[in-house]
Write an enzyme that holds these catalytic residues in place. Structure first.
Site, mmCIF file in Angstrom:
data_model
loop_
_atom_site.group_PDB
_atom_site.id
_atom_site.type_symbol
_atom_site.label_atom_id
_atom_site.label_comp_id
_atom_site.label_asym_id
_atom_site.label_seq_id
_atom_site.Cartn_x
_atom_site.Cartn_y
_atom_site.Cartn_z
ATOM 1 N N HIS A 196 -3.239 7.214 2.007
ATOM 2 C CA HIS A 196 -3.651 5.884 1.571
ATOM 3 C C HIS A 196 -5.032 5.609 2.144
ATOM 4 O O HIS A 196 -5.282 5.819 3.330
ATOM 5 C CB HIS A 196 -2.644 4.841 2.063
ATOM 6 C CG HIS A 196 -3.128 3.441 1.949
ATOM 7 N ND1 HIS A 196 -3.684 2.939 0.791
ATOM 8 C CD2 HIS A 196 -3.164 2.423 2.853
ATOM 9 C CE1 HIS A 196 -4.028 1.678 0.989
ATOM 10 N NE2 HIS A 196 -3.730 1.344 2.228
ATOM 11 N N ASN A 255 -10.064 -0.210 0.010
ATOM 12 C CA ASN A 255 -8.604 -0.132 0.027
ATOM 13 C C ASN A 255 -8.082 -0.785 -1.246
ATOM 14 O O ASN A 255 -8.162 -1.998 -1.407
ATOM 15 C CB ASN A 255 -8.078 -0.854 1.270
ATOM 16 C CG ASN A 255 -6.562 -0.832 1.389
ATOM 17 O OD1 ASN A 255 -5.857 -0.519 0.432
ATOM 18 N ND2 ASN A 255 -6.059 -1.185 2.560
ATOM 19 N N CYS A 314 0.806 -1.226 0.000
ATOM 20 C CA CYS A 314 0.000 0.000 0.000
ATOM 21 C C CYS A 314 0.840 1.276 0.000
ATOM 22 O O CYS A 314 0.320 2.357 -0.276
ATOM 23 C CB CYS A 314 -0.958 0.003 1.190
ATOM 24 S SG CYS A 314 -2.044 -1.434 1.238
#
Length: 325
Positions: free
Chosen positions: A252, A282, A119
């Site tokens: 993020h 996500n 990520c």
């Protein structure tokens, strides 16, 4: 000689298949897994996500995002002299997804490689591209974050399978005589490999270990908020700016709680935080460029504004980039 780099175009791509929480709850119920829209929203802020079809790869999503970014920058594929793709879900074991994307774009000949920091991947990739432009090794880079993370999910684990989605985002980063990327800060701590990982591997054509995502959510949360705050303050320090100089925080898009915790530590109100996690979930390395493109195209983020990008991911990896749009 130009000593800086600046983002001149952004793009993004989402698979057509959109699953609301209600859709996913119904699918999981068929597996005997219980959850609810309320449970998901309260813990994550997620209301929907996109899943790619079986025949769609990271390079396919990245291609659409790349074309949008090139169009926004007013450049052709042949003008690109560096391609970096951040992904944890490559099309193949090798060659790199960047090389596959390069061929699909018709931008052959320039360096092309992948970065794998989960990520945090887009932050890592953007920092590498900025460094190569500053050194004179490149003048116009295509930086892509692309994921088909749904392939890694354990749909018998309600604590993780509701979190993730598929997508891609891209930017064109060009040499500039005026600063665009102001500062960056990267870190990793391999002692925390086990709190977020896909522990399987391939040997002799067979999968060894577990090929699905494993996560200790509480451990990730505790680490994430602290390290993101430090990385954010580090780039502000390097650039000689204060928290009040940040026009937009683009974190993020892991879950709303981490985003709220990070903003609170920086003293930034949530109306200065770009939030797309509710609609995308996500998307790992794609989440920051996806959110950036949304902010640019919606008119939230405007030329001349200061944007703070930050990410945290498996490894454990984290980092931040401060830039002027």
């Amino acid at each position: 000689m130009s000593r800086y780099s600046r983002i001149t175009g952004t793009g993004s791509s989402l698979p057509p298949r959109r699953l609301t929480n209600a859709d996913l709850v119904a699918e999981l119920a068929g597996r005997g897994v219980e959850t609810s829209d309320q449970w998901i929203v309260e813990r994550t802020g997620i209301r929907a996500r996109h899943f790619a079809e079986r025949d769609v790869c990271s390079s396919d999503l990245g291609l659409e995002a790349a074309r949008q970014a090139l169009d926004a920058a007013g450049v052709q594929p042949a003008d690109i002299d560096l391609i970096i793709v951040a992904t944890s879900t490559p099309d193949m074991v090798f060659p790199s997804t960047a090389c596959i994307l390069q061929n699909k774009l018709g931008a052959n000949g320039c360096p092309a490689f992948d970065v794998q920091a989960v990520c945090s991947g887009f932050i890592y990739a953007l920092t590498v591209a900025d460094s190569m432009i500053r050194s004179g090794a490149a003048r116009r880079a295509l930086v892509v974050g692309s994921e088909v993370f749904s392939r890694l999910l354990d749909f018998n684990d309600r604590t993780t399978c509701v979190l993730f989605g598929d997508g891609a985002g891209a930017v064109v980063l060009e040499a500039s005589e005026t600063p665009g990327i102001l500062a960056s800060d990267l870190h990793a701590d391999g002692r925390h490999v086990g709190i977020l990982c896909v522990p399987g591997n391939v040997y002799g054509g067979q999968i060894l270990g577990d090929p699905l995502l494993k996560m200790d959510g509480q451990a990730v949360f505790k680490l994430a908020v602290g390290v993101l705050d430090k990385a954010a303050r580090a780039v502000l320090d390097k650039a000689g700016l204060k928290e009040s100089d940040v026009d937009w925080l683009i974190p993020h898009q892991a879950n709303i709680r981490i985003m709220q915790g990070t903003a609170k530590k920086l003293g930034l109100p949530m109306d200065r935080v770009v939030v797309t996690v509710d609609q995308h979930g996500n998307t790992s390395a794609a989440s920051i460029p996806l959110a950036l493109d949304h902010a640019v195209r919606s008119g939230q983020a405007r030329p001349g504004q200061n944007l703070l990008l930050e990410g945290v991911g498996g490894g454990f990896t984290w980092g931040a980039v401060l830039l002027t749009l």
